[in-house]
Motif scaffolding. Structure first.
Motif, PDB file in Angstrom:
ATOM      1  N   PRO A 197       0.553-100.547 -39.162  1.00  0.00           N
ATOM      2  CA  PRO A 197       0.698-102.002 -39.040  1.00  0.00           C
ATOM      3  C   PRO A 197       2.024-102.530 -39.574  1.00  0.00           C
ATOM      4  CG  PRO A 197      -1.523-101.453 -39.736  1.00  0.00           C
ATOM      5  CD  PRO A 197      -0.751-100.157 -39.758  1.00  0.00           C
ATOM      6  N   ARG A 198       2.484-101.987 -40.690  1.00  0.00           N
ATOM      7  CA  ARG A 198       3.737-102.464 -41.272  1.00  0.00           C
ATOM      8  C   ARG A 198       4.912-102.266 -40.323  1.00  0.00           C
ATOM      9  NH1 ARG A 198       4.778 -99.515 -46.609  1.00  0.00           N
ATOM     10  NH2 ARG A 198       5.105 -97.800 -45.140  1.00  0.00           N
ATOM     11  N   GLU A 199       4.939-101.122 -39.612  1.00  0.00           N
ATOM     12  CA  GLU A 199       6.032-100.841 -38.691  1.00  0.00           C
ATOM     13  C   GLU A 199       5.983-101.757 -37.467  1.00  0.00           C
ATOM     14  OE1 GLU A 199       8.600 -98.812 -39.210  1.00  0.00           O
ATOM     15  OE2 GLU A 199       7.736 -98.494 -41.209  1.00  0.00           O
ATOM     16  N   VAL A 200       4.770-102.081 -37.021  1.00  0.00           N
ATOM     17  CA  VAL A 200       4.626-102.970 -35.867  1.00  0.00           C
ATOM     18  C   VAL A 200       5.189-104.351 -36.187  1.00  0.00           C
ATOM     19  CG1 VAL A 200       2.958-104.143 -34.372  1.00  0.00           C
ATOM     20  CG2 VAL A 200       2.610-101.741 -34.980  1.00  0.00           C
ATOM     21  N   VAL A 201       4.784-104.895 -37.331  1.00  0.00           N
ATOM     22  CA  VAL A 201       5.234-106.227 -37.714  1.00  0.00           C
ATOM     23  C   VAL A 201       6.730-106.229 -38.029  1.00  0.00           C
ATOM     24  CG1 VAL A 201       4.939-108.077 -39.397  1.00  0.00           C
ATOM     25  CG2 VAL A 201       2.952-106.845 -38.548  1.00  0.00           C
ATOM     26  N   LYS A 202       7.210-105.171 -38.656  1.00  0.00           N
ATOM     27  CA  LYS A 202       8.636-105.068 -38.967  1.00  0.00           C
ATOM     28  C   LYS A 202       9.474-105.122 -37.702  1.00  0.00           C
ATOM     29  CE  LYS A 202      12.039-101.818 -40.857  1.00  0.00           C
ATOM     30  NZ  LYS A 202      12.239-100.459 -41.440  1.00  0.00           N
ATOM     31  N   ARG A 203       9.025-104.414 -36.657  1.00  0.00           N
ATOM     32  CA  ARG A 203       9.780-104.410 -35.403  1.00  0.00           C
ATOM     33  C   ARG A 203       9.750-105.787 -34.735  1.00  0.00           C
ATOM     34  NH1 ARG A 203      14.234-103.249 -33.232  1.00  0.00           N
ATOM     35  NH2 ARG A 203      14.168-102.704 -31.002  1.00  0.00           N
ATOM     36  N   ALA A 204       8.630-106.492 -34.843  1.00  0.00           N
ATOM     37  CA  ALA A 204       8.549-107.845 -34.289  1.00  0.00           C
ATOM     38  C   ALA A 204       9.560-108.766 -34.966  1.00  0.00           C
ATOM     39  CB  ALA A 204       7.135-108.392 -34.447  1.00  0.00           C
ATOM     40  N   LEU A 205       9.707-108.630 -36.271  1.00  0.00           N
ATOM     41  CA  LEU A 205      10.684-109.442 -37.005  1.00  0.00           C
ATOM     42  C   LEU A 205      12.108-109.092 -36.584  1.00  0.00           C
ATOM     43  CD1 LEU A 205       9.093-109.364 -40.580  1.00  0.00           C
ATOM     44  CD2 LEU A 205       9.187-111.323 -39.015  1.00  0.00           C
ATOM     45  N   GLU A 206      12.387-107.810 -36.402  1.00  0.00           N
ATOM     46  CA  GLU A 206      13.734-107.382 -35.995  1.00  0.00           C
ATOM     47  C   GLU A 206      14.121-107.969 -34.641  1.00  0.00           C
ATOM     48  OE1 GLU A 206      13.738-102.999 -38.247  1.00  0.00           O
ATOM     49  OE2 GLU A 206      13.346-103.151 -36.081  1.00  0.00           O
ATOM     50  N   LEU A 207      13.136-108.096 -33.743  1.00  0.00           N
ATOM     51  CA  LEU A 207      13.399-108.627 -32.403  1.00  0.00           C
ATOM     52  C   LEU A 207      13.282-110.149 -32.346  1.00  0.00           C
ATOM     53  CD1 LEU A 207      11.427-105.969 -30.306  1.00  0.00           C
ATOM     54  CD2 LEU A 207      13.919-106.219 -30.432  1.00  0.00           C
ATOM     55  N   ASN A 208      12.956-110.758 -33.477  1.00  0.00           N
ATOM     56  CA  ASN A 208      12.734-112.204 -33.526  1.00  0.00           C
ATOM     57  C   ASN A 208      11.638-112.617 -32.550  1.00  0.00           C
ATOM     58  OD1 ASN A 208      13.256-114.757 -34.624  1.00  0.00           O
ATOM     59  ND2 ASN A 208      14.679-115.287 -32.963  1.00  0.00           N
ATOM     60  N   ALA A 209      10.618-111.776 -32.435  1.00  0.00           N
ATOM     61  CA  ALA A 209       9.500-112.059 -31.538  1.00  0.00           C
ATOM     62  C   ALA A 209       8.497-112.977 -32.215  1.00  0.00           C
ATOM     63  CB  ALA A 209       8.815-110.755 -31.134  1.00  0.00           C
ATOM     64  N   SER A 210       7.913-113.876 -31.431  1.00  0.00           N
ATOM     65  CA  SER A 210       6.914-114.786 -31.960  1.00  0.00           C
ATOM     66  C   SER A 210       5.498-114.294 -31.729  1.00  0.00           C
ATOM     67  CB  SER A 210       7.067-116.173 -31.313  1.00  0.00           C
ATOM     68  OG  SER A 210       8.313-116.742 -31.648  1.00  0.00           O
ATOM     69  N   ALA A 211       5.363-113.322 -30.808  1.00  0.00           N
ATOM     70  CA  ALA A 211       4.041-112.790 -30.489  1.00  0.00           C
ATOM     71  C   ALA A 211       4.214-111.399 -29.893  1.00  0.00           C
ATOM     72  CB  ALA A 211       3.304-113.704 -29.501  1.00  0.00           C
ATOM     73  N   PHE A 212       3.108-110.682 -29.768  1.00  0.00           N
ATOM     74  CA  PHE A 212       3.170-109.363 -29.135  1.00  0.00           C
ATOM     75  C   PHE A 212       1.808-108.976 -28.598  1.00  0.00           C
ATOM     76  CE2 PHE A 212       2.658-108.696 -33.718  1.00  0.00           C
ATOM     77  CZ  PHE A 212       1.542-107.865 -33.783  1.00  0.00           C
ATOM     78  N   ILE A 213       1.823-107.976 -27.728  1.00  0.00           N
ATOM     79  CA  ILE A 213       0.605-107.414 -27.147  1.00  0.00           C
ATOM     80  C   ILE A 213       0.625-105.920 -27.419  1.00  0.00           C
ATOM     81  CG2 ILE A 213      -0.688-107.000 -25.007  1.00  0.00           C
ATOM     82  CD1 ILE A 213       0.769-109.491 -23.861  1.00  0.00           C
ATOM     83  N   LEU A 214      -0.462-105.401 -27.935  1.00  0.00           N
ATOM     84  CA  LEU A 214      -0.592-103.966 -28.156  1.00  0.00           C
ATOM     85  C   LEU A 214      -1.187-103.319 -26.911  1.00  0.00           C
ATOM     86  CD1 LEU A 214      -2.243-104.074 -31.717  1.00  0.00           C
ATOM     87  CD2 LEU A 214       0.210-103.981 -31.170  1.00  0.00           C
ATOM     88  N   VAL A 215      -0.707-102.118 -26.600  1.00  0.00           N
ATOM     89  CA  VAL A 215      -1.235-101.391 -25.446  1.00  0.00           C
ATOM     90  C   VAL A 215      -1.301 -99.912 -25.790  1.00  0.00           C
ATOM     91  CG1 VAL A 215      -1.052-100.948 -22.960  1.00  0.00           C
ATOM     92  CG2 VAL A 215       0.014-103.000 -23.939  1.00  0.00           C
ATOM     93  N   HIS A 216      -2.433 -99.291 -25.548  1.00  0.00           N
ATOM     94  CA  HIS A 216      -2.461 -97.829 -25.615  1.00  0.00           C
ATOM     95  C   HIS A 216      -3.456 -97.310 -24.583  1.00  0.00           C
ATOM     96  CE1 HIS A 216      -6.166 -97.982 -28.130  1.00  0.00           C
ATOM     97  NE2 HIS A 216      -6.288 -96.669 -27.920  1.00  0.00           N
ATOM     98  N   ASN A 217      -3.356 -96.039 -24.291  1.00  0.00           N
ATOM     99  CA  ASN A 217      -4.178 -95.430 -23.244  1.00  0.00           C
ATOM    100  C   ASN A 217      -5.216 -94.488 -23.846  1.00  0.00           C
ATOM    101  OD1 ASN A 217      -1.901 -93.657 -23.937  1.00  0.00           O
ATOM    102  ND2 ASN A 217      -2.742 -92.288 -22.389  1.00  0.00           N
ATOM    103  N   HIS A 218      -6.288 -94.264 -23.098  1.00  0.00           N
ATOM    104  CA  HIS A 218      -7.290 -93.262 -23.436  1.00  0.00           C
ATOM    105  C   HIS A 218      -7.269 -92.184 -22.352  1.00  0.00           C
ATOM    106  CE1 HIS A 218     -10.124 -95.652 -26.346  1.00  0.00           C
ATOM    107  NE2 HIS A 218      -8.942 -95.411 -26.858  1.00  0.00           N
ATOM    108  N   PRO A 219      -6.706 -91.020 -22.634  1.00  0.00           N
ATOM    109  CA  PRO A 219      -6.649 -89.951 -21.628  1.00  0.00           C
ATOM    110  C   PRO A 219      -8.014 -89.539 -21.090  1.00  0.00           C
ATOM    111  CG  PRO A 219      -5.159 -89.467 -23.435  1.00  0.00           C
ATOM    112  CD  PRO A 219      -5.979 -90.653 -23.854  1.00  0.00           C
ATOM    113  N   SER A 220      -9.066 -89.803 -21.829  1.00  0.00           N
ATOM    114  CA  SER A 220     -10.411 -89.473 -21.356  1.00  0.00           C
ATOM    115  C   SER A 220     -10.792 -90.291 -20.134  1.00  0.00           C
ATOM    116  CB  SER A 220     -11.438 -89.721 -22.467  1.00  0.00           C
ATOM    117  OG  SER A 220     -11.544 -91.112 -22.751  1.00  0.00           O
ATOM    118  N   GLY A 221     -10.120 -91.414 -19.955  1.00  0.00           N
ATOM    119  CA  GLY A 221     -10.421 -92.286 -18.826  1.00  0.00           C
ATOM    120  C   GLY A 221     -11.301 -93.454 -19.193  1.00  0.00           C
ATOM    121  N   ASP A 222     -12.001 -93.383 -20.314  1.00  0.00           N
ATOM    122  CA  ASP A 222     -12.901 -94.441 -20.761  1.00  0.00           C
ATOM    123  C   ASP A 222     -12.139 -95.358 -21.728  1.00  0.00           C
ATOM    124  OD1 ASP A 222     -14.862 -96.090 -21.698  1.00  0.00           O
ATOM    125  OD2 ASP A 222     -16.071 -94.518 -22.636  1.00  0.00           O
ATOM    126  N   PRO A 223     -11.952 -96.633 -21.373  1.00  0.00           N
ATOM    127  CA  PRO A 223     -11.171 -97.527 -22.241  1.00  0.00           C
ATOM    128  C   PRO A 223     -11.955 -98.156 -23.386  1.00  0.00           C
ATOM    129  CG  PRO A 223     -11.801 -98.694 -20.258  1.00  0.00           C
ATOM    130  CD  PRO A 223     -12.333 -97.282 -20.103  1.00  0.00           C
TER     131      PRO A 223
END
Length: 267
Positions: A197-223
């Motif tokens: 979590p700390r790295e995610v928020v740190k990167r948002a601050l570096e980019l001067n982002a006001s919001a973000f969306i997380l995305v990841h995949n499940h190789p099993s196919g079941d989300p």
């Protein structure tokens, strides 16, 4: 029997596992003139030439919906394997990886052991994959996310649905909810990706982002989210809120559909 006749009558294997391209004699590269070049080009058998012509015409006339996956894959393989019937290889690839998307998204280490796949075939498949991802990405970058949500979901599916290991991406937004950056934050195994979590928020601050969306995949196919997915999302959301940054959603990409944390009540 002359050497010329011997080589002209020698049967060709169905697939050359080492070389996909036609390699011209060395002398061809040392002499100029299109007639000489054409005379030294190995000729396609007429049945292959006619089949390729008909398939291209059908594709140009009816588009992708006019042909099944194995013929679409044949069109891709034509450039890599100029002289041989590519239909058996197309069908083998589909049997191995499931569908067209699965083939072009398959990792190099799984493609190369397949008989008939060499560097030329690998290159053509990866060109198509990269083109599809760039096209999908161009439809979302610098665009308003909320009004273009379907394009966002399509992009995430194109980029991540057929990966065989987990990948964690972050889509960063400005104050107008315009997508300003799309970054891979981590890669993992078939069922786990490390997220901090700390790295995610740190990167948002570096980019001067006001919001973000997380995305990841499940190789099993079941989300469906795991407990770990739910826990880390809550931790990231808490860290973001403390700094006035909004977590809009967390998308989990499966093989055929996606799950939204926001829609499912996890956020």
């Amino acid at each position: 029997m002359s050497l010329k006749r011997f080589f002209s009558e020698k049967p060709m294997p169905m697939f050359d596992t080492d070389v996909d391209e036609v390699r011209l004699p060395e002398a061809t590269h040392k002499r100029s003139g299109s007639s000489y070049y054409r005379s030294n080009q190995p000729q396609q058998p007429s049945y292959i030439r006619d089949h390729r012509k008909r398939l291209r015409e059908r594709f140009l006339k009816g588009g992708a919906t006019a042909i099944p996956d194995y013929e679409m894959l044949e069109l891709v393989l034509f450039r890599a394997i100029p002289r041989k019937d590519v239909k058996p290889l197309a069908r083998l690839l589909l049997e191995t990886f499931g569908d067209f998307n699965g083939v072009i998204s398959a990792p190099r280490e799984r493609l190369l052991p397949i008989r008939g796949v060499g560097e030329a075939v690998m290159c053509e498949l990866k060109i198509v994959e990269a083109a599809a991802q760039r096209l999908a990405r161009s439809r979302v970058m610098q665009k308003h996310v909320i009004s273009g949500w379907d394009a966002i979901v399509d992009y995430c599916h194109t980029t991540m649905a057929h990966r065989e290991t987990e990948q964690f991406r972050i889509l960063f937004l400005d104050r107008k909810n315009v997508l300003i950056a799309d970054e891979e934050q981590a890669r993992g195994t078939v069922d786990h990706v490390p997220v901090y979590p700390r790295e995610v928020v740190k990167r948002a601050l570096e980019l001067n982002a006001s919001a973000f969306i997380l995305v990841h995949n499940h190789p099993s196919g079941d989300p469906s989210p795991s407990q770990a997915d739910i826990t880390v999302t809550a931790q990231i959301n808490d860290a973001a809120q403390a700094l006035g940054i909004t977590l809009h959603d967390h998308l989990i990409v499966g093989k055929s559909h996606e799950l939204s944390f926001r829609a499912e009540g996890y956020l």
